[in-house]
Design a protein around this motif. Sequence first.
Motif, PDB file in Angstrom:
ATOM      1  N   ALA A 180     -33.180 -22.088 -75.400  1.00 54.36           N
ATOM      2  CA  ALA A 180     -32.015 -21.307 -74.978  1.00 54.36           C
ATOM      3  C   ALA A 180     -31.890 -21.272 -73.460  1.00 54.36           C
ATOM      4  O   ALA A 180     -30.777 -21.377 -72.916  1.00 54.36           O
ATOM      5  CB  ALA A 180     -32.112 -19.897 -75.541  1.00 54.36           C
ATOM      6  N   VAL A 181     -33.005 -21.133 -72.754  1.00 52.28           N
ATOM      7  CA  VAL A 181     -32.964 -21.096 -71.291  1.00 52.28           C
ATOM      8  C   VAL A 181     -32.477 -22.428 -70.739  1.00 52.28           C
ATOM      9  O   VAL A 181     -31.641 -22.471 -69.831  1.00 52.28           O
ATOM     10  CB  VAL A 181     -34.353 -20.741 -70.724  1.00 52.28           C
ATOM     11  CG1 VAL A 181     -34.386 -20.955 -69.210  1.00 52.28           C
ATOM     12  CG2 VAL A 181     -34.707 -19.293 -71.042  1.00 52.28           C
ATOM     13  N   ARG A 182     -32.984 -23.533 -71.296  1.00 58.05           N
ATOM     14  CA  ARG A 182     -32.540 -24.855 -70.833  1.00 58.05           C
ATOM     15  C   ARG A 182     -31.037 -25.029 -71.044  1.00 58.05           C
ATOM     16  O   ARG A 182     -30.316 -25.513 -70.169  1.00 58.05           O
ATOM     17  CB  ARG A 182     -33.307 -25.959 -71.565  1.00 58.05           C
ATOM     18  CG  ARG A 182     -34.758 -26.100 -71.148  1.00 58.05           C
ATOM     19  CD  ARG A 182     -35.333 -27.430 -71.624  1.00 58.05           C
ATOM     20  NE  ARG A 182     -35.315 -27.518 -73.084  1.00 58.05           N
ATOM     21  CZ  ARG A 182     -36.308 -27.127 -73.872  1.00 58.05           C
ATOM     22  NH1 ARG A 182     -37.411 -26.585 -73.333  1.00 58.05           N
ATOM     23  NH2 ARG A 182     -36.227 -27.258 -75.187  1.00 58.05           N
ATOM     24  N   ARG A 183     -30.557 -24.618 -72.214  1.00 58.01           N
ATOM     25  CA  ARG A 183     -29.131 -24.761 -72.499  1.00 58.01           C
ATOM     26  C   ARG A 183     -28.302 -23.839 -71.613  1.00 58.01           C
ATOM     27  O   ARG A 183     -27.220 -24.212 -71.140  1.00 58.01           O
ATOM     28  CB  ARG A 183     -28.849 -24.464 -73.976  1.00 58.01           C
ATOM     29  CG  ARG A 183     -27.425 -24.789 -74.406  1.00 58.01           C
ATOM     30  CD  ARG A 183     -27.210 -24.564 -75.887  1.00 58.01           C
ATOM     31  NE  ARG A 183     -28.078 -25.412 -76.711  1.00 58.01           N
ATOM     32  CZ  ARG A 183     -28.015 -25.452 -78.044  1.00 58.01           C
ATOM     33  NH1 ARG A 183     -27.117 -24.689 -78.681  1.00 58.01           N
ATOM     34  NH2 ARG A 183     -28.822 -26.229 -78.721  1.00 58.01           N
ATOM     35  N   ALA A 184     -28.791 -22.627 -71.376  1.00 60.73           N
ATOM     36  CA  ALA A 184     -28.064 -21.675 -70.530  1.00 60.73           C
ATOM     37  C   ALA A 184     -27.925 -22.203 -69.110  1.00 60.73           C
ATOM     38  O   ALA A 184     -26.856 -22.072 -68.489  1.00 60.73           O
ATOM     39  CB  ALA A 184     -28.787 -20.332 -70.528  1.00 60.73           C
ATOM     40  N   LEU A 185     -28.989 -22.798 -68.572  1.00 61.45           N
ATOM     41  CA  LEU A 185     -28.912 -23.352 -67.223  1.00 61.45           C
ATOM     42  C   LEU A 185     -27.901 -24.483 -67.155  1.00 61.45           C
ATOM     43  O   LEU A 185     -27.175 -24.631 -66.165  1.00 61.45           O
ATOM     44  CB  LEU A 185     -30.294 -23.842 -66.783  1.00 61.45           C
ATOM     45  CG  LEU A 185     -31.367 -22.759 -66.587  1.00 61.45           C
ATOM     46  CD1 LEU A 185     -32.691 -23.386 -66.168  1.00 61.45           C
ATOM     47  CD2 LEU A 185     -30.918 -21.738 -65.550  1.00 61.45           C
ATOM     48  N   GLY A 186     -27.830 -25.278 -68.221  1.00 59.50           N
ATOM     49  CA  GLY A 186     -26.832 -26.345 -68.269  1.00 59.50           C
ATOM     50  C   GLY A 186     -25.415 -25.793 -68.314  1.00 59.50           C
ATOM     51  O   GLY A 186     -24.525 -26.307 -67.627  1.00 59.50           O
ATOM     52  N   GLN A 187     -25.199 -24.757 -69.104  1.00 61.99           N
ATOM     53  CA  GLN A 187     -23.874 -24.145 -69.189  1.00 61.99           C
ATOM     54  C   GLN A 187     -23.489 -23.483 -67.868  1.00 61.99           C
ATOM     55  O   GLN A 187     -22.325 -23.557 -67.444  1.00 61.99           O
ATOM     56  CB  GLN A 187     -23.853 -23.121 -70.330  1.00 61.99           C
ATOM     57  CG  GLN A 187     -23.998 -23.741 -71.714  1.00 61.99           C
ATOM     58  CD  GLN A 187     -24.116 -22.694 -72.810  1.00 61.99           C
ATOM     59  OE1 GLN A 187     -24.135 -21.490 -72.543  1.00 61.99           O
ATOM     60  NE2 GLN A 187     -24.210 -23.148 -74.052  1.00 61.99           N
TER      61      GLN A 187
ATOM     62  N   ALA B 252     -28.045 -20.935 -79.528  1.00 60.88           N
ATOM     63  CA  ALA B 252     -26.680 -20.985 -79.022  1.00 60.88           C
ATOM     64  C   ALA B 252     -26.229 -19.625 -78.507  1.00 60.88           C
ATOM     65  O   ALA B 252     -25.596 -19.529 -77.446  1.00 60.88           O
ATOM     66  CB  ALA B 252     -25.742 -21.477 -80.126  1.00 60.88           C
ATOM     67  N   THR B 253     -26.561 -18.572 -79.246  1.00 62.87           N
ATOM     68  CA  THR B 253     -26.127 -17.230 -78.853  1.00 62.87           C
ATOM     69  C   THR B 253     -26.830 -16.768 -77.584  1.00 62.87           C
ATOM     70  O   THR B 253     -26.202 -16.262 -76.641  1.00 62.87           O
ATOM     71  CB  THR B 253     -26.394 -16.225 -79.986  1.00 62.87           C
ATOM     72  OG1 THR B 253     -25.711 -16.657 -81.174  1.00 62.87           O
ATOM     73  CG2 THR B 253     -25.922 -14.835 -79.597  1.00 62.87           C
TER      74      THR B 253
END
Length: 285
Positions: free
Chosen positions: A23-30, A131-132
Amino acid sequence: MSDRLVEIGVIVAGSLDEVDEAAVRRALGQFREFVTSRFPDFRWEITSSRRPEAVASNRTAPSALLQQALEERDEQHWDFAFAITAAELESHYSHHCFAALSRPLDSAVFSLSLIDPRAIGRAAESEERIATIAKRLSRLMLHAVAHLLGLARDSSPNNLLFHPTSAEQLDAMEELTESQVERHNAALKEIADQRLEEQTGNPTTSLGFMLRSAVINAREIWQAIGAARPWEFPRRLSGLTLAAVSTLVVLLLTAESWDLALSQNNFSTSVLVLLSWIGTTTYVV
């Protein structure tokens, strides 16, 4: 590529499980995708570091992580520092605290605990949780950057500057007004200005550094001199000058001063009087 660099350091404090890691990796990308598209005049650099020893329990004080973020921000010369932890954040004002920030420290702390769907007892598969959590964390980071830049809250639930009272409200926070984008850009221009000590090139001496600083900041230096109004110093110091003269008169009226003066020629006496005047004035000032 823009030379206006904005550096953000992300500190993972404590340990994360597989879901939180993803989630952290995806959040940084977003987060990077959003700021790059909305603020294309700036180059965004996000650096991650891990501090597993920073959090040793399921609850931690935000102030401790803010201090950790401040120390690393100063050491690494980041513009902003974010600390992310899976632990709950202690709060004296509410029962839920999923973020805390400090403008003076240019730092923010985010907890993954309360933005996880399982925090409210909802069953969710790993992908849904990732995702959330990622979306909510990226919104919190965008919200924090805006406040650290000096922007105020917004009353619209869809605005990124809305003040959420629950994790679910983060899901709707997706937009910025044109006015907010303009204020972002204006504030980022000041943040992204490259500091002199960060500029690449040949090593320079202390004198060279000071001269370069004086040239770069010439306008600000002259403005500061003008604001100080040095031409008014004699009038401002008239009272102190009178005190210095009075002190000098008292010294000259002592027997020791007369004995010393009588043993000197006119030139030496004049020099001693002048030195006494300068010395007493300097001391009083």
